[in-house]
Design an enzyme around this catalytic site. Structure first.
Site, PDB file in Angstrom:
ATOM      1  N   TYR A  95     -16.957 -35.187 -40.971  1.00 41.80           N
ATOM      2  CA  TYR A  95     -17.766 -34.817 -42.138  1.00 41.80           C
ATOM      3  C   TYR A  95     -16.869 -34.319 -43.279  1.00 41.80           C
ATOM      4  CZ  TYR A  95     -21.117 -32.315 -45.026  1.00 41.80           C
ATOM      5  OH  TYR A  95     -21.862 -31.877 -46.076  1.00 41.80           O
ATOM      6  N   HIS A 119     -32.125  -9.449 -44.360  1.00 42.94           N
ATOM      7  CA  HIS A 119     -33.448  -9.431 -43.728  1.00 42.94           C
ATOM      8  C   HIS A 119     -34.207 -10.650 -44.234  1.00 42.94           C
ATOM      9  CE1 HIS A 119     -33.374  -4.721 -43.222  1.00 42.94           C
ATOM     10  NE2 HIS A 119     -32.290  -5.302 -42.745  1.00 42.94           N
ATOM     11  N   HIS A 129     -35.098  -6.393 -36.483  1.00 45.63           N
ATOM     12  CA  HIS A 129     -34.341  -5.936 -37.645  1.00 45.63           C
ATOM     13  C   HIS A 129     -34.054  -7.069 -38.638  1.00 45.63           C
ATOM     14  CE1 HIS A 129     -30.524  -3.556 -39.062  1.00 45.63           C
ATOM     15  NE2 HIS A 129     -31.123  -4.187 -40.044  1.00 45.63           N
ATOM     16  N   ASP A 156     -26.153 -28.854 -37.277  1.00 52.04           N
ATOM     17  CA  ASP A 156     -24.978 -28.996 -38.145  1.00 52.04           C
ATOM     18  C   ASP A 156     -24.205 -27.678 -38.269  1.00 52.04           C
ATOM     19  OD1 ASP A 156     -25.051 -31.686 -38.755  1.00 52.04           O
ATOM     20  OD2 ASP A 156     -26.313 -31.428 -40.523  1.00 52.04           O
ATOM     21  N   HIS A 183     -25.087  -9.679 -43.792  1.00 53.01           N
ATOM     22  CA  HIS A 183     -26.285  -9.141 -43.145  1.00 53.01           C
ATOM     23  C   HIS A 183     -27.455  -9.266 -44.108  1.00 53.01           C
ATOM     24  CE1 HIS A 183     -29.145  -6.698 -41.154  1.00 53.01           C
ATOM     25  NE2 HIS A 183     -29.052  -5.687 -41.990  1.00 53.01           N
ATOM     26  N   GLY A 229     -26.582   1.360 -51.579  1.00 54.98           N
ATOM     27  CA  GLY A 229     -27.664   1.565 -52.548  1.00 54.98           C
ATOM     28  C   GLY A 229     -27.403   1.120 -53.973  1.00 54.98           C
ATOM     29  N   SER A 271     -21.776   1.029 -47.527  1.00 54.86           N
ATOM     30  CA  SER A 271     -23.080   0.690 -46.944  1.00 54.86           C
ATOM     31  C   SER A 271     -23.259   1.382 -45.595  1.00 54.86           C
ATOM     32  CB  SER A 271     -23.137  -0.835 -46.749  1.00 54.86           C
ATOM     33  OG  SER A 271     -24.070  -1.161 -45.748  1.00 54.86           O
TER      34      SER A 271
HETATM   35 ZN   LIG Z   1     -30.603  -4.251 -42.122  1.00 53.76          ZN
END
Ligand SMILES: [Zn+2]
Length: 233
Positions: A227, A97, A169, A120, A95, A46, A74
């Site tokens: 590359y 969203h 999610h 790629d 992680h 938070g 977290s």
């Molecule tokens: Zn999440």
């Protein structure tokens, strides 16, 4: 202070994530793992990205014990713990969203590989996890999220498919460093955006030809990768 470099990398990468365009509100975080000692640094729960400092990062071991840090880690901590336990060679996990990748996750659809931008970074479609059962949601939800990710990647090299969509999610992406994992999370979002538009133009579009997929993925990641530049340049 233990693991100053781990905290530092977690701080820098979480700040980078905050301005990457991948995150709305506070839906996203990064954890950095040191496999040598089995400890990872994670974002405190938070806390806005702009208020982070290296000292606010929380150090956790693979049993989930907080070793250092005054703030709570977290809520995604058990998911990270599961992934660091299972995925050899993975040092950082992101992680988010992010909107297009999450659209595929909510639709319950793997992200097909339609072109070379995707190829790629990912050696084929990015899979989506199965839905969690009612019991898995009620008990140890975040740990079980890690479990279904590991289950989904079973038999695959996590560095060849360095991301997954989590049912209804969002996404997890990973790599060999914080910077590498953020780049992969960005590539995932770009590939998802392109795939979304490809499907709008041609709903029946098939996946990329295997020879083109291999050519692109191997060019960047194979043993004979051509590359980029050698270290001496
Ligand atoms: Zn999440």
């Amino acid at each position: 202070m233990l693991h100053r470099t781990l905290r530092e990398e977690a701080y820098v990468t979480n700040r980078q994530l905050g301005t990457s365009g991948l995150v709305d509100l506070t839906f996203g975080n990064v954890s950095i793992f040191d496999p040598g000692v089995g400890v990872f640094a994670i974002k405190p729960s938070g806390v806005p990205y702009a208020e982070l400092t290296p000292g606010k990062m929380v150090l956790v071991d693979l049993e989930g014990r907080v070793l250092e840090g005054k703030l709570r880690p977290s809520v995604d901590m058990p998911t990270y713990r599961r992934l660091f336990q299972a995925f050899t060679g993975v040092r950082a996990v992101v992680h988010t969203h992010s909107r297009y990748a999450t659209s595929f996750a909510q639709a319950g659809r793997p992200l097909p590989c339609f072109g070379t931008t995707h190829a790629d970074y990912f050696d084929g479609a990015v899979p989506v996890t199965r839905p969690l059962t009612k019991t898995e949601i009620a008990e140890a939800y975040e740990w079980n999220t890690g479990n279904v990710i590991v289950e989904t990647l079973q038999g695959r090299d996590p560095l060849a498919i360095p991301a997954v969509l989590v049912w209804r999610h969002g996404s997890f992406a990973w790599g060999s460093s914080g910077a590498n994992a953020i780049e992969t999370a960005l590539a995932l979002e770009i590939a998802a955006h392109l795939a979304f538009q490809t499907l709008a133009l041609v709903p029946q579009r098939g996946e990329i030809e295997p020879e083109l997929l291999n050519r692109h993925f191997q060019r960047k990641h194979g043993s004979g990768a051509t590359y980029g530049q050698d270290a001496k340049h």
